[in-house]
Write a protein that holds these residues in place. Structure first.
Motif, PDB file in Angstrom:
ATOM      1  N   ASP A  93      70.215  33.544  71.414  1.00 53.59           N
ATOM      2  CA  ASP A  93      68.953  34.265  71.436  1.00 53.59           C
ATOM      3  C   ASP A  93      67.875  33.311  70.921  1.00 53.59           C
ATOM      4  OD1 ASP A  93      66.717  35.821  70.866  1.00 53.59           O
ATOM      5  OD2 ASP A  93      67.883  37.529  70.159  1.00 53.59           O
ATOM      6  N   ALA A  94      67.163  32.677  71.845  1.00 51.19           N
ATOM      7  CA  ALA A  94      66.228  31.627  71.464  1.00 51.19           C
ATOM      8  C   ALA A  94      65.156  32.133  70.507  1.00 51.19           C
ATOM      9  CB  ALA A  94      65.582  31.025  72.707  1.00 51.19           C
ATOM     10  N   GLN A  95      64.633  33.326  70.747  1.00 51.70           N
ATOM     11  CA  GLN A  95      63.572  33.821  69.888  1.00 51.70           C
ATOM     12  C   GLN A  95      64.087  34.083  68.468  1.00 51.70           C
ATOM     13  OE1 GLN A  95      60.358  33.694  70.707  1.00 51.70           O
ATOM     14  NE2 GLN A  95      61.149  32.749  72.593  1.00 51.70           N
ATOM     15  N   ALA A  96      65.339  34.546  68.358  1.00 47.44           N
ATOM     16  CA  ALA A  96      65.918  34.745  67.032  1.00 47.44           C
ATOM     17  C   ALA A  96      66.127  33.403  66.326  1.00 47.44           C
ATOM     18  CB  ALA A  96      67.238  35.498  67.140  1.00 47.44           C
ATOM     19  N   VAL A  97      66.533  32.389  67.090  1.00 50.60           N
ATOM     20  CA  VAL A  97      66.692  31.049  66.524  1.00 50.60           C
ATOM     21  C   VAL A  97      65.344  30.524  66.036  1.00 50.60           C
ATOM     22  CG1 VAL A  97      67.329  28.656  67.012  1.00 50.60           C
ATOM     23  CG2 VAL A  97      68.732  30.526  67.908  1.00 50.60           C
ATOM     24  N   PHE A  98      64.305  30.717  66.843  1.00 55.10           N
ATOM     25  CA  PHE A  98      62.973  30.258  66.439  1.00 55.10           C
ATOM     26  C   PHE A  98      62.490  30.994  65.191  1.00 55.10           C
ATOM     27  CE2 PHE A  98      62.000  29.249  71.169  1.00 55.10           C
ATOM     28  CZ  PHE A  98      62.744  28.089  71.084  1.00 55.10           C
ATOM     29  N   ALA A  99      62.776  32.284  65.126  1.00 52.44           N
ATOM     30  CA  ALA A  99      62.368  33.055  63.953  1.00 52.44           C
ATOM     31  C   ALA A  99      63.075  32.550  62.699  1.00 52.44           C
ATOM     32  CB  ALA A  99      62.665  34.536  64.172  1.00 52.44           C
ATOM     33  N   HIS A 100      64.364  32.208  62.843  1.00 53.21           N
ATOM     34  CA  HIS A 100      65.128  31.637  61.735  1.00 53.21           C
ATOM     35  C   HIS A 100      64.502  30.320  61.295  1.00 53.21           C
ATOM     36  CE1 HIS A 100      68.616  30.476  59.367  1.00 53.21           C
ATOM     37  NE2 HIS A 100      68.808  29.410  60.116  1.00 53.21           N
ATOM     38  N   ARG A 101      64.141  29.481  62.255  1.00 57.19           N
ATOM     39  CA  ARG A 101      63.481  28.207  61.933  1.00 57.19           C
ATOM     40  C   ARG A 101      62.143  28.451  61.247  1.00 57.19           C
ATOM     41  NH1 ARG A 101      60.715  25.779  66.860  1.00 57.19           N
ATOM     42  NH2 ARG A 101      59.632  27.767  66.508  1.00 57.19           N
ATOM     43  N   ASP A 102      61.370  29.393  61.771  1.00 56.63           N
ATOM     44  CA  ASP A 102      60.051  29.665  61.189  1.00 56.63           C
ATOM     45  C   ASP A 102      60.169  30.131  59.739  1.00 56.63           C
ATOM     46  OD1 ASP A 102      59.193  29.043  63.708  1.00 56.63           O
ATOM     47  OD2 ASP A 102      58.547  31.063  64.238  1.00 56.63           O
ATOM     48  N   TYR A 103      61.207  30.927  59.460  1.00 56.79           N
ATOM     49  CA  TYR A 103      61.433  31.370  58.083  1.00 56.79           C
ATOM     50  C   TYR A 103      61.652  30.172  57.166  1.00 56.79           C
ATOM     51  CZ  TYR A 103      63.988  33.075  54.019  1.00 56.79           C
ATOM     52  OH  TYR A 103      64.408  33.314  52.737  1.00 56.79           O
ATOM     53  N   TRP A 104      62.481  29.233  57.607  1.00 56.25           N
ATOM     54  CA  TRP A 104      62.818  28.090  56.758  1.00 56.25           C
ATOM     55  C   TRP A 104      61.668  27.098  56.623  1.00 56.25           C
ATOM     56  CZ3 TRP A 104      66.361  27.393  53.233  1.00 56.25           C
ATOM     57  CH2 TRP A 104      67.449  28.273  53.218  1.00 56.25           C
ATOM     58  N   THR A 105      60.708  27.134  57.530  1.00 56.58           N
ATOM     59  CA  THR A 105      59.524  26.292  57.384  1.00 56.58           C
ATOM     60  C   THR A 105      58.383  27.040  56.705  1.00 56.58           C
ATOM     61  OG1 THR A 105      58.702  26.923  59.571  1.00 56.58           O
ATOM     62  CG2 THR A 105      60.056  24.921  59.432  1.00 56.58           C
ATOM     63  N   GLY A 106      58.651  28.272  56.252  1.00 55.07           N
ATOM     64  CA  GLY A 106      57.587  29.059  55.641  1.00 55.07           C
ATOM     65  C   GLY A 106      56.465  29.352  56.612  1.00 55.07           C
ATOM     66  N   ASN A 107      56.818  29.410  57.914  1.00 56.60           N
ATOM     67  CA  ASN A 107      55.799  29.598  58.957  1.00 56.60           C
ATOM     68  C   ASN A 107      54.694  28.551  58.854  1.00 56.60           C
ATOM     69  OD1 ASN A 107      56.596  32.088  60.535  1.00 56.60           O
ATOM     70  ND2 ASN A 107      56.705  32.872  58.433  1.00 56.60           N
ATOM     71  N   TRP A 108      55.092  27.351  58.467  1.00 54.23           N
ATOM     72  CA  TRP A 108      54.184  26.214  58.335  1.00 54.23           C
ATOM     73  C   TRP A 108      53.053  26.503  57.363  1.00 54.23           C
ATOM     74  CZ3 TRP A 108      56.863  27.249  62.776  1.00 54.23           C
ATOM     75  CH2 TRP A 108      57.730  26.237  63.202  1.00 54.23           C
TER      76      TRP A 108
ATOM     77  N   ARG B  68      57.966  26.603  70.701  1.00 53.12           N
ATOM     78  CA  ARG B  68      58.243  28.038  70.721  1.00 53.12           C
ATOM     79  C   ARG B  68      58.781  28.524  72.063  1.00 53.12           C
ATOM     80  NH1 ARG B  68      56.745  30.530  66.289  1.00 53.12           N
ATOM     81  NH2 ARG B  68      55.350  29.473  64.816  1.00 53.12           N
ATOM     82  N   GLU B  69      58.916  27.636  73.026  1.00 54.23           N
ATOM     83  CA  GLU B  69      59.484  27.983  74.325  1.00 54.23           C
ATOM     84  C   GLU B  69      60.553  26.963  74.678  1.00 54.23           C
ATOM     85  OE1 GLU B  69      58.781  30.691  75.984  1.00 54.23           O
ATOM     86  OE2 GLU B  69      57.112  31.343  74.694  1.00 54.23           O
ATOM     87  N   VAL B  70      61.576  27.416  75.384  1.00 51.94           N
ATOM     88  CA  VAL B  70      62.657  26.526  75.812  1.00 51.94           C
ATOM     89  C   VAL B  70      62.276  25.906  77.148  1.00 51.94           C
ATOM     90  CG1 VAL B  70      65.085  26.344  76.423  1.00 51.94           C
ATOM     91  CG2 VAL B  70      64.372  27.959  74.642  1.00 51.94           C
ATOM     92  N   PRO B  71      62.091  24.588  77.208  1.00 52.81           N
ATOM     93  CA  PRO B  71      61.752  23.980  78.501  1.00 52.81           C
ATOM     94  C   PRO B  71      62.943  24.043  79.456  1.00 52.81           C
ATOM     95  CG  PRO B  71      62.121  22.290  76.840  1.00 52.81           C
ATOM     96  CD  PRO B  71      62.163  23.607  76.125  1.00 52.81           C
ATOM     97  N   GLY B  72      62.660  24.280  80.723  1.00 57.96           N
ATOM     98  CA  GLY B  72      63.747  24.321  81.690  1.00 57.96           C
ATOM     99  C   GLY B  72      64.486  23.007  81.762  1.00 57.96           C
ATOM    100  N   ARG B  73      63.720  21.920  81.745  1.00 55.58           N
ATOM    101  CA  ARG B  73      64.301  20.574  81.786  1.00 55.58           C
ATOM    102  C   ARG B  73      63.633  19.723  80.710  1.00 55.58           C
ATOM    103  NH1 ARG B  73      62.475  19.184  87.666  1.00 55.58           N
ATOM    104  NH2 ARG B  73      60.635  20.142  86.682  1.00 55.58           N
ATOM    105  N   LEU B  74      64.433  19.084  79.903  1.00 49.76           N
ATOM    106  CA  LEU B  74      63.917  18.229  78.835  1.00 49.76           C
ATOM    107  C   LEU B  74      64.477  16.822  79.008  1.00 49.76           C
ATOM    108  CD1 LEU B  74      62.428  17.766  76.122  1.00 49.76           C
ATOM    109  CD2 LEU B  74      64.521  18.518  74.960  1.00 49.76           C
ATOM    110  N   VAL B  75      63.581  15.853  79.134  1.00 52.54           N
ATOM    111  CA  VAL B  75      63.978  14.446  79.199  1.00 52.54           C
ATOM    112  C   VAL B  75      63.747  13.833  77.829  1.00 52.54           C
ATOM    113  CG1 VAL B  75      63.595  12.211  80.302  1.00 52.54           C
ATOM    114  CG2 VAL B  75      63.368  14.323  81.640  1.00 52.54           C
ATOM    115  N   ILE B  76      64.759  13.188  77.293  1.00 55.50           N
ATOM    116  CA  ILE B  76      64.668  12.550  75.983  1.00 55.50           C
ATOM    117  C   ILE B  76      64.847  11.051  76.156  1.00 55.50           C
ATOM    118  CG2 ILE B  76      65.679  12.383  73.672  1.00 55.50           C
ATOM    119  CD1 ILE B  76      66.685  15.248  74.006  1.00 55.50           C
ATOM    120  N   VAL B  77      63.903  10.282  75.638  1.00 53.12           N
ATOM    121  CA  VAL B  77      63.992   8.823  75.693  1.00 53.12           C
ATOM    122  C   VAL B  77      64.338   8.318  74.301  1.00 53.12           C
ATOM    123  CG1 VAL B  77      62.763   6.669  76.162  1.00 53.12           C
ATOM    124  CG2 VAL B  77      62.348   8.691  77.587  1.00 53.12           C
TER     125      VAL B  77
END
Length: 476
Positions: free
Chosen positions: A80-95, A173-182
């Motif tokens: 659940d991407a949005q739940a994962v993001f919410a978990h991350r936001d909690y740990w960053t104190g919502n920046w 905050r959004e999951v890209p369909g395709r992500l290229v990492i260099v």
């Protein structure tokens, strides 16, 4: 120039290293000011260690669960991407850094919001976000703890492509369909793991021979194999020549040497770090702007008895825990020198001398499988002129590993100094490997003889039993 406000210590940069200096000097009764242009807590808290691990933990937990009989069948859906993001936001104190500001107040530190620059010896000028100006004078020490920033190579088209750095990769905050990492760094490997698990189709482009080049080669190989099995594409020995983005939100095309094009919706450049020293006023004290700052073993800048540099900015080790270690060393040295003690403590604690960031540096990479290491690799030990032997063991053969996960795949290596029979380096790869590295750190930092390690009996049945198997293999 405004009238100077005097403190015992002024710290430039409020990341983990800067915070730890403040903690030590305040605890010793030295008045201390902290200057930070962004969020107190720094890169690690908001754009690196904390958010990346918050993104990775669900991915690793799901992967572990899928290897456990009786549970694997129940763990079949997508994250659940949005739940994962919410978990991350909690740990960053919502920046937001309210908690860190409260902590600074509680220990008696003074904080200044704005960009700080050296304005000569023992002097820091601060330009606030709303145009206010402050001048801070340090009786005993100025500490530079401004960290590092991501480097984006000057490729044709790169500016218009608006690539991600590690900051965007950990805060998106959004999951890209395709992500290229260099890149093939820790950032590249961890973010490939996280975003592949969240649903991106990931392509990793590595100029070198493999991932995690600072570890034993098998670490990067095992991580790359797992990424491929998860659906990612990992390509090595490829060079990027240009980048093209179509419009403001169109796909990004990465042009490889030879003309081949790799297309994605987002591009992450994980291609190194540079010091945040460009606009710190280093030239006012005879140092070069934009360069790493050399320090001695107490983290003091040679030729400047009042100037210290801790964390990434001194380029000794670009890891949060090592920056915090250096901060503790610098804090102790500043306190001792302020009290009139000029010689570093060389006793058992070595409180004023940094040694662990030279020969016993631990690192954990939270990929699937995890990779963790401390000390020298085999190649590094050989280049340093040591007479060494590498001892390897397949971790999956250990009972505790088999109970931890069906089909456990992993490998362990210890690099032994044959002349002294102590460990120079240890590497673990496999699920749960990050929790093994501290025992190895103690063995390397403490130069524990192999003969004594034989009597450090690992609990059964744990993955740590791999230590026994490594020692048995060494003894023959």
């Amino acid at each position: 120039m405004a009238e100077a406000v005097e403190y015992d210590v002024v710290v430039l940069g409020g990341g983990p290293a800067g915070e730890n200096v403040v903690d030590r000097t305040c605890a010793a009764g030295l008045s201390t000011a902290l200057v930070e242009a962004e969020l107190i807590g720094g890169e690690c808290s908001y754009w690196a260690c904390i958010p990346s691990k918050a993104l990775l933990r669900p991915a690793l937990a799901r992967a572990d669960a899928r290897r456990v009989p009786g549970l694997a069948g129940a763990v079949t859906g997508a994250l659940d991407a949005q739940a994962v993001f919410a978990h991350r936001d909690y740990w960053t104190g919502n920046w937001k850094d309210d908690g860190q500001v409260d902590w600074l107040d509680s220990i008696g530190a003074h904080s200044y919001r704005g960009h700080g620059r050296l304005a000569g010896p023992r002097t820091v000028a601060v330009e606030g976000a709303e145009g206010e100006h402050h001048v801070l004078a340090a009786r005993h020490a100025v500490v530079v703890a401004t960290g590092s920033r991501a480097v984006i190579p000057p490729l044709p088209g790169i500016a218009g492509a608006r690539p991600w750095t590690s900051r965007e990769a950990t805060s998106a905050r959004e999951v890209p369909g395709r992500l290229v990492i260099v890149g093939g760094s820790v950032v590249a490997a961890e973010m490939a793991t996280a975003w592949q698990a969240l649903g991106s189709r990931v392509t990793v482009l590595v100029r070198g021979s493999g991932l995690l080049p600072r570890m034993e080669p098998f670490a990067g190989e095992l991580v790359a194999d797992a990424l491929r099995e998860a659906g990612a594409e990992v390509r090595t020995g490829v060079s990027v020549e240009a980048v093209v983005r179509e419009g403001s939100s169109g796909p990004v095309r990465v042009v490889l040497e030879g003309g081949e094009i790799v297309e994605g919706d987002e591009l992450l450049m994980a291609t190194g770090r540079a010091p945040r020293t460009d606009d710190l006023g280093l030239e006012t004290v005879g140092l070069a702007p934009g360069e790493w700052i050399d320090v001695d073993e107490s983290c003091r800048v040679p030729g400047h008895d009042w100037l210290y540099a801790v964390g990434d900015v001194n380029h000794r080790v670009l890891l949060t825990h090592q920056g915090k270690y250096q901060a503790r060393i610098a804090g102790a040295a500043i306190t001792a020198r302020a009290a009139g003690t000029t010689e570093p403590d060389t006793g058992p604690w070595g409180a004023h001398t940094a040694t662990a960031d030279r020969r016993a540096v631990p690192q954990a990479v939270f990929t699937d499988p995890e990779a963790a290491a401390v000390g020298l690799t085999l190649a590094e030990a050989e280049r340093a002129g040591h007479r060494v032997r590498a001892v390897d063991y397949e971790t999956g053969k250990v009972s505790g590993a088999g109970l931890y996960a069906d089909g456990y795949r992993g490998r362990a290596r210890m690099v032994v100094d044959l002349d002294r029979e102590v460990l120079l380096g240890v590497t673990f790869v496999g699920p749960g490997a990050a929790e093994l590295v501290h025992a190895a750190t103690i063995a390397v930092a403490g130069e524990v003889p192999i003969g004594r390690l034989w009597h450090a009996v690992p609990a059964f049945p744990t993955i740590s039993e791999v230590w026994l198997r490594l020692l048995e293999a060494y003894r023959g």
